[in-house]
Design a protein around this motif. Structure first.
Motif, PDB file in Angstrom:
ATOM      1  N   THR A  93       0.910  -1.100   0.041  1.00 25.11           N
ATOM      2  CA  THR A  93      -0.024   0.064  -0.132  1.00 25.11           C
ATOM      3  C   THR A  93       0.951   1.311  -0.052  1.00 25.11           C
ATOM      4  N   GLU A 121      -0.883  12.739   3.435  1.00 23.22           N
ATOM      5  CA  GLU A 121      -2.059  14.040   3.493  1.00 23.22           C
ATOM      6  C   GLU A 121      -1.607  15.364   2.724  1.00 23.22           C
ATOM      7  N   LEU A 125      -3.170  12.366  -0.741  1.00 20.62           N
ATOM      8  CA  LEU A 125      -3.547  10.930  -0.944  1.00 20.62           C
ATOM      9  C   LEU A 125      -4.045  10.174   0.203  1.00 20.62           C
ATOM     10  N   ALA A 126      -4.274  10.975   1.627  1.00 18.18           N
ATOM     11  CA  ALA A 126      -4.725  10.444   2.653  1.00 18.18           C
ATOM     12  C   ALA A 126      -5.569   9.139   2.486  1.00 18.18           C
ATOM     13  N   GLU A 127      -6.570   9.490   1.566  1.00 15.60           N
ATOM     14  CA  GLU A 127      -7.637   8.482   1.348  1.00 15.60           C
ATOM     15  C   GLU A 127      -7.235   7.191   0.774  1.00 15.60           C
ATOM     16  N   LYS A 128      -5.893   7.393   0.154  1.00 22.56           N
ATOM     17  CA  LYS A 128      -5.499   6.205  -0.447  1.00 22.56           C
ATOM     18  C   LYS A 128      -4.377   5.537   0.191  1.00 22.56           C
ATOM     19  N   ALA A 129      -4.087   5.778   1.480  1.00 24.66           N
ATOM     20  CA  ALA A 129      -3.187   5.293   2.142  1.00 24.66           C
ATOM     21  C   ALA A 129      -3.033   3.810   2.196  1.00 24.66           C
ATOM     22  N   GLN A 130      -4.184   3.096   2.321  1.00 28.32           N
ATOM     23  CA  GLN A 130      -4.389   1.714   2.553  1.00 28.32           C
ATOM     24  C   GLN A 130      -4.579   1.004   0.978  1.00 28.32           C
ATOM     25  N   GLN A 131      -4.361   1.775   0.035  1.00 29.96           N
ATOM     26  CA  GLN A 131      -4.465   1.254  -1.287  1.00 29.96           C
ATOM     27  C   GLN A 131      -3.205   0.657  -1.939  1.00 29.96           C
ATOM     28  N   GLN A 140      -1.322   9.703  -9.149  1.00 34.11           N
ATOM     29  CA  GLN A 140      -1.197   9.403  -7.493  1.00 34.11           C
ATOM     30  C   GLN A 140      -0.032   8.667  -7.200  1.00 34.11           C
TER      31      GLN A 140
END
Ligand code: ATP
Length: 236
Positions: A93, A121, A125-131, A140
């Motif tokens: 990730t 953040e 890309l805070a929302e993509k941290a676990q992707q 990205q």
């Protein structure tokens, strides 16, 4: 501008073997990089930009000349984002990548995680941290690579084609972010084919052609000073 350079390259030479003889990729390149500035390398394909960045970042040995890192002068303190795979592990990730690179460069895992989250953040890309990185868009991925290069807070940053293939929104984010890094006193050297991007971020530009710096100076002077100069035509 601080007159003390953080990095100096002296007469760098690099050649690669080819079918008959050698290809002189760098023919004695010298440059200085200062704290709190963005220096942009421009030049046509094959001019030697990537080779130069790799040597400055300590990833490739020159055949001649030397690189001097001054002040906080440890090579491990530099950050680099190179063209191509964007230097990330695609199956990890975004956050795992940042933790990995942070610990590799001396941070304890907890600190690497904190810095990693903070940087994700910052680059939006805070929302993509676990992707996993392989599932992110190119823009990205590029922003994640920038975050990875900065996780250990290096004073010098090298970016090879940071806007290659990324959309306008990501370009804008990268531009804003680079200007912020500059304000923090970092020294940034980047390569690009995009004249408008160079114009928007660079304090100085150096034009590389066939392994030599043919022109170097303040951005406005170099890019606007001589309309119709040959390098303009070749780059566009
Ligand atoms: P581009 O804008 O296309 O990335 P560049 O300015 O970054 O080009 P380099 O990638 O540094 O240029 O390449 C300079 C020259 O050296 C080119 O002619 C290239 O083909 C050659 N070259 C680069 N790396 C190698 C290598 N590992 N082996 C042989 N030749 C190489």
């Amino acid at each position: 501008q601080n007159p003390t350079p953080v990095l100096q390259a002296h007469a760098l030479r690099k050649r690669y073997p080819k079918a008959k003889g050698w290809l002189e990729a760098l023919k004695g390149v010298s440059l200085q990089l200062f704290r709190g500035e963005i220096l942009t390398l421009l030049g046509p394909n094959g001019a030697g930009k990537t080779t130069l960045v790799k040597i400055l970042a300590g990833l490739v040995e020159p055949d001649g000349g030397r690189v001097e890192v001054l002040q906080e002068g440890k090579r491990t303190w530099m950050g680099a984002v190179l063209e191509g795979n964007r230097n990330l592990y695609w199956r990890l990730t975004a956050l795992e990548n940042l933790i990995y690179f942070g610990t590799l460069r001396g941070l304890i895992p907890k600190e690497a995680r904190r810095r990693g989250l903070e940087l994700l953040e910052t680059v939006g890309l805070a929302e993509k941290a676990q992707q996993t990185v392989g599932t992110l868009s190119r823009g990205q991925q590029q922003r994640a690579a920038l975050a990875a290069a900065l996780v250990h807070d290096p004073p010098i940053l090298f970016l090879d084609e940071p806007t290659l293939g990324v959309d306008l929104e990501a370009q804008e984010a990268i531009r804003t972010w680079l200007l912020r890094l500059k304000e923090q006193g970092k020294a940034v050297l980047l390569t690009t084919h995009q004249m408008d991007f160079a114009e928007a971020v660079a304090d100085r530009v150096a034009i590389l052609q066939e392994g030599e710096v043919v022109l170097e100076g303040r951005t406005q002077e170099v890019l606007e000073g001589s309309p119709g100069a040959p390098y303009r035509i070749e780059l566009q």
